[in-house]
Structures are given as C-alpha cells and as structure tokens.
Design a protein around this motif. Structure first.
Motif, mmCIF file in Angstrom:
data_model
loop_
_atom_site.group_PDB
_atom_site.id
_atom_site.type_symbol
_atom_site.label_atom_id
_atom_site.label_comp_id
_atom_site.label_asym_id
_atom_site.label_seq_id
_atom_site.Cartn_x
_atom_site.Cartn_y
_atom_site.Cartn_z
ATOM 1 N N PHE A 199 0.824 -1.210 0.000
ATOM 2 C CA PHE A 199 0.000 0.000 0.000
ATOM 3 C C PHE A 199 0.861 1.265 0.000
ATOM 4 O O PHE A 199 0.559 2.232 -0.704
ATOM 5 C CB PHE A 199 -0.917 0.027 1.233
ATOM 6 N N ASP A 200 1.915 1.236 0.786
ATOM 7 C CA ASP A 200 2.721 2.444 0.967
ATOM 8 C C ASP A 200 3.771 2.609 -0.132
ATOM 9 O O ASP A 200 3.936 3.701 -0.683
ATOM 10 C CB ASP A 200 3.395 2.397 2.344
ATOM 11 N N GLY A 201 4.460 1.517 -0.444
ATOM 12 C CA GLY A 201 5.594 1.628 -1.354
ATOM 13 C C GLY A 201 5.272 1.442 -2.817
ATOM 14 O O GLY A 201 5.968 1.986 -3.679
ATOM 15 N N ILE A 202 4.228 0.680 -3.141
ATOM 16 C CA ILE A 202 3.925 0.381 -4.544
ATOM 17 C C ILE A 202 2.686 1.135 -5.027
ATOM 18 O O ILE A 202 2.720 1.821 -6.052
ATOM 19 C CB ILE A 202 3.735 -1.138 -4.743
ATOM 20 N N LEU A 203 1.578 1.015 -4.287
ATOM 21 C CA LEU A 203 0.317 1.617 -4.717
ATOM 22 C C LEU A 203 0.182 3.070 -4.294
ATOM 23 O O LEU A 203 -0.644 3.800 -4.848
ATOM 24 C CB LEU A 203 -0.861 0.794 -4.173
ATOM 25 N N GLY A 204 0.963 3.484 -3.315
ATOM 26 C CA GLY A 204 0.925 4.880 -2.894
ATOM 27 C C GLY A 204 -0.381 5.301 -2.264
ATOM 28 O O GLY A 204 -0.800 6.461 -2.407
ATOM 29 N N PHE A 205 -1.045 4.427 -1.546
ATOM 30 C CA PHE A 205 -2.290 4.781 -0.877
ATOM 31 C C PHE A 205 -2.010 5.776 0.253
ATOM 32 O O PHE A 205 -0.952 5.729 0.891
ATOM 33 C CB PHE A 205 -2.970 3.538 -0.305
ATOM 34 N N PRO A 206 -2.962 6.657 0.544
ATOM 35 C CA PRO A 206 -2.735 7.700 1.562
ATOM 36 C C PRO A 206 -2.822 7.200 2.993
ATOM 37 O O PRO A 206 -2.582 7.960 3.927
ATOM 38 C CB PRO A 206 -3.863 8.703 1.280
ATOM 39 N N GLY A 207 -3.158 5.964 3.210
ATOM 40 C CA GLY A 207 -3.346 5.410 4.549
ATOM 41 C C GLY A 207 -4.471 4.397 4.498
ATOM 42 O O GLY A 207 -4.827 3.886 3.433
ATOM 43 N N ALA A 208 -5.033 4.100 5.667
ATOM 44 C CA ALA A 208 -6.115 3.123 5.727
ATOM 45 C C ALA A 208 -7.064 3.484 6.848
ATOM 46 O O ALA A 208 -6.675 4.108 7.842
ATOM 47 C CB ALA A 208 -5.566 1.709 5.938
ATOM 48 N N ASP A 209 -8.302 3.098 6.676
ATOM 49 C CA ASP A 209 -9.289 3.263 7.736
ATOM 50 C C ASP A 209 -8.950 2.314 8.883
ATOM 51 O O ASP A 209 -8.475 1.202 8.652
ATOM 52 C CB ASP A 209 -10.685 2.945 7.186
#
Length: 752
Positions: free
Chosen positions: A618-628
């Motif tokens: 999530f953090d390193g590849i997809l670049g999501f802003p965080g998670a619920d």
C-alpha cells in the motif's frame, strides 16, 4: 420359537457361513423425492430473492453519521440540525474559477447568478441556491446548493452537474463538490456491486473450478449452490434493513456478496471431495450422498459456526456499520452452510457421477507407503513425504519467514484517510475541493457546528474567534438570507451583523430547546489532518471554558474524528475476543488444548505476515494515503475466521485418520486427503475477495488485497507446510489432554 440368528448359507467346503446383512435400502421414491423437494425449495427461495438485487438501494444508506453511536457528539449535533435549518439538507458547492488566473468579469458573475437560479429549479434542491460568492482574489466564485438528504442525493447532484456543464460561462471552469458532491461520487463508486462485482467473482470462481475438476457440469452445480445461498441471504437481509433492524450500506453489501460466494463455494468443495471419494469407491448415488454428507457435516458445520461466532463479535462495536456487518454476514454464512449441506447434496444425488464427466472419479484416497523414504507419486503424497523427512526445518523456516513479513506492520498507517481519498480514480468532488481550497477557506461548505445553550453563546463565540484554524463564525438564524448571520461579541454580548437596508433590525439567532447553533468555518479542508487537530483543540477549549458536556461540536470533521476514534476502540476490544471465542470452539471440536493453541498461533502469525506485506504494498507500490482503522479489524476477522476453516478441514480429517493409523501417519494421510480441496478452496476464496478490487473504493481495495493475499499465504504455506510439519514434529502430544494424546502402545509405536 423363532431363531434370532442371521441367515446362513453353506460354504463351498461344506460348512456354513453367516450371510452379510446389508442396511435396508431407502425406497426409490424417497431417493428421488427428497432431493427433488430440496432443489424445488431452493429454486423457489432463489427466485423470490433474485429480484431484490435491484432493490438494495431502497434500504441502503451511505450517511457516515448514521453509523456512529448515539452518544457521540457528532451524532447528537446531527440529530438537532433540522431544528435550526428547517429541513434535512446536505450542501453541494459549485466552484467556478478562471483557468488562466484572471479575475472573473462582471458578465461571468452575472452568468453564474443565472446558473444559480436555474440550479434551484432542479428537483431535490431545497430552497434557493446562494448567489455567487466571489473570492477575495476575484478569481473564483462559489454557490451553495442545499440538497434534500432524504432523497436520491446522487441523482440530484448529477442533474446539478449537467446544468453546470451546460451553462457555465465561457472562460470558466466549474465543479460540483462539498459533502453532497463527495456522497455522489462515493455512491457512484458502489454502483458496480450489483453487476460488475458479481460477474467478476462468479467468472473467476467458474474458471478455477473448471481447471480443478475439468468438468463442464460440476462447476455449474457449485456456482448454483453459491448463487442461491446469496439470493436467499439477500432476501432476508433486505427485509431486516427495511424493518430498521440492521443498517445496510454499499460497503456491507459488497462484503456480503463476496463472503457468501466464497464461503459457500469452499463448503461445497469440501462436500464434493467427500462425494467424489464415495463415488470413486463404487457407491451408488444415494449411498455416496449419505456417506459424503456424514463425512462433510461436522467440518462444514464447525467451520460455518466458527466464522459466524467471529462475525458476531462485531456486535460489540460502537459503530452501527460494524454491528450491522456482524449479523448480516452471519446470515450469509448460515445460508452458505445450509446450501452446501442441502442444495448441493440434493443436486449431486440426482446427477450422480455424471457431474464429474468426462473425468469420472477414481479411488480418492492416496495410500502412503510405510517407508516414506521410498519414492511416491502425486503432489500431495510427495508433500507428505517431505513433511515426514524434514518436519522441524520446515516449520522453523516457515515461522521465521512469516515473522519477518510481520515487520511490515510498522509501516501500516491505519488511522483514517481523508474523505476525498475514499474514491479511487477520477472524482469531480475531489478536484473541486482542490480548486475551492486555492481561493477560499478550505472548510467552506463543511463547517464545524457547535450546539450550545443560548446563555453561553457569547462565551462560545469568543472561544471560536480566538481559536487557531477558524476563519469565520456565524449563527443559524431564520431571519437571515441563507439561514446564517455573522456574529461578534461586544462587551460580552452576542451581536449579529445587520442585514438589508440601513436601520433594518439585526437577525435574531434561532433558538431551539434553549440552544443555538454556531457554524465555524475551518481554514483547512474538512477532511484534512489539520482540520482534525483544529476540531480536537476546539472541543478541549469549549470544555475548559464552559464545562464538560455543555457544548457539543459536530459537523463533517467531527464525524470523521468520532468514527476513527470509535473504530480504533473497536479494533482494540474485538480482536482479542475473536481469538478467545475461536480458541474455545477449536478446543471443543478437536477435544484438545495443545492443537487449538498451535492453530491459533499459526493464524495470528499468518495474519501478521499478510498485514505486513500489505502495508509495504500500500505504501511503497500503490501509494495509498493510509487506511481506515476498520481495515485491520475486518481483515483480521475474515482471515482468522476463514483461516480457521482450513484448519478445521485439515485437522478434523487428521483426527479421523489418527484414530485408525496413529497421529503421525494420520497427519500425513490427512494432508494428502485434504490438500487438493484446501488448495482449491483457497484459490476460490482469494479470487472472490480479489474481485472486490473492481469497486473503486479505497477501503474495499485494501480489504481485497489483505484477505486475498492472506488466504493464499494460509493455503500454500500455513496449511500445507507449517501446520502439518509442526504437528508431525510434536506427534501425539498435539492431542493433549484427550485420550488420543495418551495413546496405547501400538499407537505410540506408530508415532515414534
């Protein structure tokens, strides 16, 4: 006196032998009638429930405040809003800017005024839209549009967007944003649940089943089992939501669909494996059905019961959406179990071995040679041989690898995400929010509401005006245009700004039950971390000034804060309870203490590894802003409960084989007997959860990856290597303190 002895016949050598006594055969009409009746009942139930797929939106809601506990400040403020606004509305904001950075001309502002008048005529818009409010830099304008929140918000917003697109003046760009705009984009993201999600999930399952069984008919029978279970479950859930007993939203709906399809298919595969063994041994259809049903009943019922027990722990949540998911998903699992134990057996009892055409079953149990150093054939016999020869290195290496993967959890940011990031891909509301923040206070259209007794209004306004992060303060007033009037405090007295012609009386605040409602425009966007900090500081400040509980702070930002705080509390409470409940169920099922503790330990390590890898992706590849904060909770409940399913499939068969062959031999035979069905079930379940990724919602995309990856990890590493190797290394001690752990001399020899 008649003899009670069994009939005898003379042997070829002149003696007599006892004639074998077969169990009485069930009459033909029962062997056909019972399965036919069961199929008919399921077809009727599915036919009634099928049309309800198109009616879910009638009972679903995506209003986040409706999921909060009644005690939350944001909830209490939300319930009182209509007392001051006169109607239950949600604001949309039309933002218009010049792309070249020039000031809006008088003609463009006049055209926007005309647009505001036309927008007010859209059905679902309550009252008049505000006139264009031009920014201080003159480069942008905003129009506030009140939309009836009890209606179809998405449809109204789409009509507003159509009018804006058609009538925006030349040289101006415009977006529709605000709470109503984000709600519209979120609802739009869930639109694929009824169609696209089901098509992708069922197609993936069908392809996997065709590859596994190489039969055109059997996959259809298995899918019918899943689809009819989902239809009846949805019918039940729809009426519960209609009666107001449960809260249904797009998120819960999507999880229900995937969970029922995946679980029902898994249970069906376990029954099919038992039925295939029985048919391969030459049994007729009815006899094969009864044999398979007896063998599959306990593990399927135990597996379903374990998942239901884990899901019902969500009832301890303070969030309505979590509490709703518990019983809703449990209903789905219950019908999945019922379908796998009634509908599928009935179908196979009618079809028989033809279901496996063109590759008819052969004797299903792979015999292991006594000397495991000898070569063996087949994937799972080879796997069993590897476990027998290298048990300790296997479980040690697997454990170290999983623990190393757990380190990634330190990178997981599960403390909430901005509402603007909930929708993946394009979002007009997000683009409009960015444009709005460039020219206006970021919190425009989504203020913090402060509900306070009238006598404390002046002191509260002083606190707000002195607080950092607050741009403006107003009070709700029925006398003011737009329903709000600016306020100031002079010598400790609340004063509203005079409106209209000179000498006109100043508007009076609206008072309801002795309270007034203040609106504080935030300097930062309502879903930002800076806005969160402002509201938290504001709550502390008014509590210190007025006393705890005197003033209530609500609004969009406060709702997000209360949701996140409640979700984190739920996660901390529910996860240990789920583990304890499942541990007790495993102890009762396996009649042991050591085995359940080991199995729960492997599930925890497996979940930690899945979450660690997911965090890195999530953090390193997809670049999501965080998670619920609910993402780890949901992932834990599903992975632990469903992972225990495979434990039950494996260890119930291991225990059955251990009773006859000893523990170590039983472990190897159980691995061979269940390896294929567990692998197939794992692939199916991973594929169904991965299908959630087609819905462009961040929460579902993250949950899809965590569960799909975790299931594959559980299937190919934990259940195939770690658990068998660890159990084999421990031997009969794994059954302590049951009788099987205190084996007789012969069994001890087998386990040596």
């Amino acid at each position: 006196m008649a003899s009670s002895s069994a009939p005898t016949r003379r042997s070829p050598r002149g003696g007599t032998t006892r004639r074998s006594v077969r169990p009485p055969r069930v009459s033909r009409w029962l062997r056909v009638g019972i399965p036919s009746l069961l199929v008919l009942l399921w077809v009727v139930g599915g036919s009634i429930g099928g049309p309800f797929f198109g009616r879910v939106d009638q009972v679903a809601t995506n209003d986040q405040s409706s999921f909060l506990p009644q005690s939350a400040d944001a909830t209490r403020v939300s319930e009182r809003l209509t007392d001051f606004t006169g109607s239950d509305t949600i604001p949309a904001i039309v933002v218009a800017t010049t792309p070249d950075g020039s000031a809006l001309s008088d003609a463009q502002v006049a055209a926007l005024q005309s647009l505001a008048t036309d927008i007010a005529a859209v059905e679902g818009v309550t009252g008049d839209a505000s006139p264009p409010v031009v920014s201080d830099d003159g480069q942008a304008a905003q129009i506030f549009v009140p939309i009836d929140s009890s209606g179809e918000v998405r449809e109204v917003v789409e009509q507003v967007r159509e009018r804006v697109s058609a009538q925006v003046p030349a040289g101006v760009e415009a977006w529709v944003t605000g709470p109503a705009g984000f709600t519209s984009d979120l609802v739009k993201g869930f639109l694929g649940i009824d169609g696209l999600l089901l098509v992708v999930a069922l197609a993936a399952v069908f392809v996997i089943l065709v590859i596994v069984y190489r039969s055109p008919l059997l996959p259809i029978l298995v899918l019918l089992t899943s689809v009819f279970a989902l239809c009846v479950a949805l019918l039940t859930v729809w009426w519960l939501a209609y009666a107001g007993i449960v809260v249904l939203n797009g998120q819960v709906q999507g999880i229900l669909f995937i969970l029922v399809i995946g679980a029902a298919t898994d249970y069906a595969l376990l029954y099919v494996a038992r039925f295939r063994e029985a048919v391969g041994e030459g049994l007729r259809r009815w006899d094969a059905t009864t044999r398979a049903w007896r063998g599959a009943f306990e593990p399927i019922l135990a597996s379903g019961g374990t998942v239901i027990a884990g899901l019902l722990c969500l009832l301890l949540s303070d969030l309505s959406t979590n509490r709703a998911l518990g019983p809703i998903a449990s209903i789905g699992i219950a019908f999945a179990v019922l379908s796998a134990l009634t509908f599928l057996p009935a179908l196979l009892a009618l079809v028989g071995r033809a279901a496996f055409w063109p590759f008819l079953p052969k004797p299903g149990r792979s015999a292991l040679p006594a000397d495991l150093t000898q070569p063996v054939k087949g994937l799972w016999p080879r796997q069993a041989r590897l476990v027998a020869r290298r048990a300790r290195p296997i479980w040690v290496i697997c454990t170290l690898v999983l623990l190393a993967a757990c380190v990634g959890i330190t990178q997981l940011r599960a403390d909430g995400v901005p509402a603007s990031d909930l929708v993946l891909g394009a979002s007009e509301a997000r683009d409009g929010q960015i444009a709005l923040a460039e020219h206006f206070p970021g919190g425009s259209g989504s203020p913090a509401y402060v509900l306070v007794p009238e006598r404390e209004a002046a002191r509260t306004v002083s606190v707000l005006q002195n607080a950092s992060g607050i741009e403006a303060v107003s009070v709700f007033s029925a006398d003011a245009p737009g329903g709000q009037a600016s306020v100031t405090v002079v010598d400790g007295v609340l004063q509203t700004t005079a409106l209209g012609a000179p000498g006109a009386p100043a508007p009076s605040p609206t008072v309801s039950d002795g309270d007034v409602l203040l609106a504080a425009t935030l300097a930062d966007t309502a879903d930002s971390s800076a806005a969160d900090d402002t509201v938290r500081q504001l709550r502390t400040a008014v509590a210190v000034e007025l006393g705890e509980g005197t003033a209530l702070v609500g609004g969009v930002t406060a709702t997000d804060i209360d949701s996140i705080d409640t979700s984190i509390r739920d996660r901390t409470l529910i996860i240990p309870i789920v583990l304890a409940v499942i541990l007790l169920i495993l102890m009762a099922l396996l009649r042991s203490i050591v085995a359940p503790v080991i199995l729960i330990g492997t599930v925890i390590v497996s979940f930690g590894a899945a979450l660690g890898v997911s965090a890195l992706v999530f953090d390193g590849i997809l670049g999501f802003p965080g998670a619920d904060p609910a993402v780890p909770l949901y992932g834990f409940v599903f992975l632990v409960a469903l992972g225990v399913d495979y434990n039950i499939f494996l260890m119930s068969r291991v225990r059955e084989e251990s009773l006859a062959h000893g523990t170590r031999a039983g472990i190897l035979r159980g691995l061979v007997a269940t390896g294929g069905v567990i692998t197939s079930a794992g692939l199916v379940l991973a594929a169904t959860f991965a299908a959630l990724g087609v819905i462009p919602i961040l929460f579902l995309a993250q949950l899809a990856f965590i569960v799909a990856f975790g299931v594959l990890l559980d299937t190919f590493v934990v259940r195939s290597l770690l658990v068998p190797a660890l159990a084999y290394d421990l031997g009969r001690r794994i059954w302590w303190p049951s009788k099987l752990g205190r084996a007789d001399a012969e069994t001890r020899r087998l386990d040596a």
